[in-house]
Scaffold this motif. Sequence first.
Motif, PDB file in Angstrom:
ATOM      1  N   THR A 228     -29.629  18.458  29.299  1.00  0.00           N
ATOM      2  CA  THR A 228     -29.688  17.607  28.114  1.00  0.00           C
ATOM      3  C   THR A 228     -30.020  16.172  28.488  1.00  0.00           C
ATOM      4  OG1 THR A 228     -28.081  19.044  27.024  1.00  0.00           O
ATOM      5  CG2 THR A 228     -28.409  16.854  26.069  1.00  0.00           C
ATOM      6  N   ALA A 249     -23.587  24.679  26.057  1.00  0.00           N
ATOM      7  CA  ALA A 249     -23.559  23.891  24.823  1.00  0.00           C
ATOM      8  C   ALA A 249     -22.509  22.784  24.906  1.00  0.00           C
ATOM      9  CB  ALA A 249     -23.276  24.792  23.622  1.00  0.00           C
ATOM     10  N   ALA A 252     -23.920  20.108  27.009  1.00  0.00           N
ATOM     11  CA  ALA A 252     -24.913  19.351  26.241  1.00  0.00           C
ATOM     12  C   ALA A 252     -24.233  18.350  25.321  1.00  0.00           C
ATOM     13  CB  ALA A 252     -25.782  20.311  25.435  1.00  0.00           C
ATOM     14  N   LEU A 253     -23.155  18.760  24.692  1.00  0.00           N
ATOM     15  CA  LEU A 253     -22.419  17.865  23.798  1.00  0.00           C
ATOM     16  C   LEU A 253     -21.867  16.669  24.570  1.00  0.00           C
ATOM     17  CD1 LEU A 253     -21.368  17.438  20.915  1.00  0.00           C
ATOM     18  CD2 LEU A 253     -19.340  18.775  21.545  1.00  0.00           C
ATOM     19  N   VAL A 263     -24.173  13.869  16.923  1.00  0.00           N
ATOM     20  CA  VAL A 263     -24.654  15.171  16.463  1.00  0.00           C
ATOM     21  C   VAL A 263     -24.191  15.332  15.012  1.00  0.00           C
ATOM     22  CG1 VAL A 263     -24.462  17.668  16.762  1.00  0.00           C
ATOM     23  CG2 VAL A 263     -24.493  16.177  18.785  1.00  0.00           C
ATOM     24  N   LEU A 269     -27.607  20.341  17.627  1.00  0.00           N
ATOM     25  CA  LEU A 269     -27.144  21.188  18.723  1.00  0.00           C
ATOM     26  C   LEU A 269     -26.767  22.563  18.182  1.00  0.00           C
ATOM     27  CD1 LEU A 269     -26.259  21.491  21.720  1.00  0.00           C
ATOM     28  CD2 LEU A 269     -24.002  20.637  21.023  1.00  0.00           C
ATOM     29  N   SER A 326     -23.607  21.222  12.934  1.00  0.00           N
ATOM     30  CA  SER A 326     -24.182  20.545  14.090  1.00  0.00           C
ATOM     31  C   SER A 326     -25.709  20.440  14.058  1.00  0.00           C
ATOM     32  CB  SER A 326     -23.762  21.265  15.379  1.00  0.00           C
ATOM     33  OG  SER A 326     -24.301  22.572  15.415  1.00  0.00           O
ATOM     34  N   CYS A 327     -26.332  21.075  13.083  1.00  0.00           N
ATOM     35  CA  CYS A 327     -27.791  20.981  12.982  1.00  0.00           C
ATOM     36  C   CYS A 327     -28.239  20.227  11.735  1.00  0.00           C
ATOM     37  CB  CYS A 327     -28.418  22.383  12.980  1.00  0.00           C
ATOM     38  SG  CYS A 327     -28.155  23.262  14.530  1.00  0.00           S
TER      39      CYS A 327
END
Length: 356
Positions: A228, A249, A252-253, A263, A269, A326-327
């Motif tokens: 990331t 994941a 990445a966060l 986010v 994410l 989250s998206c």
Amino acid sequence: MASIKDVAAKAGVSVATVSRVLNDHPSVSVDARARVAAAVQALGYRPNAVARSLRTDQTRTLGLVISDVLNPYFTELARSVEEEARALGYSVIIGNADERPDLQDHHVRTLLDRRIDGLLVSPTDGGSPLMLDAAHAGTPMVFVDRWIPGVDVPVVRSDGRAAVRALVAHLHGLGHRRLAIIAGPAATTTGRERVDAFREALGAYGLGLPDAYIGQGDFQAESGRRATEGFLDLAEPPEVVFAADNLMALGALDAIRARGLRVPDDIALAAFDDIRWFVHTDPPITAIAQSTGELGRAAVRALVDRIEGRRASSVTLPARLVVRRSCGEPPSPPSPSSPPGTSPVGAPSPVRRSTS
């Protein structure tokens, strides 16, 4: 400890009669069976499992080699395997490969040396000579979650491709066009399949997957963080990072937050393999959920079928998309009184992402 001879003496029968009762042989009278049962209970007798395994050539034990015991997905898988095995009269010995082929083979060799009746494996790679030899020698074996292509062993797995298509459709509907993936190891079938499925799903919308948008991971959190960081350093970072497993994941966060980004406001994410923690992150993470418990149970049933001489087939279970925040939120529909193409009064107009 009481012996079988002690039970025979107390019940007033022969050792052979006690053995027949313990093995549920139909030739024993009701009276003798009752006396043996009473003697077993009074003496607290427990059959010698080792001696029994030598007589029957079965240990009633299954081996399970999982890829990473610290990954919540495999922890839940192991739990369901143990529960189903116990219900069918088997015990389970678990080995943790820690995503290392050498450690995987160590556990496989040890389990085979202990004369397990069958083996469940989630392979860390596709080329273990030891497992290939065991499969070719007729060792009852089932691959679960991952598999070795070309080996005649039943596979119990999820349909990841359909779920990835659903994820990409969701992201496209939110206006995202620059989508990146943190891939798992190419030596694993799941690592390769999820990248292929992601690229294929993007292609259905006329979108590509540039090499710069493929980060190489190893199903561990640290690799998700590094990948990331690489995405965020690009001149044109992606709008979405899709991590091909739950731990990557979380890494990445961490990387996104370390840059002071949010986010999904700054970058979205999503993850493969839903876990309970994802509902507690801020925001909760959109993820592809596998039927982990059913995977474990189905794998045990397939293995026991092989052990007991029945035909065992491969099983593919559906995975599903779990949409969280989250998206991004879908655009609000216009009110009935609003002209087409406008947003409700007081609401910001939906922002469509760049198509580059």
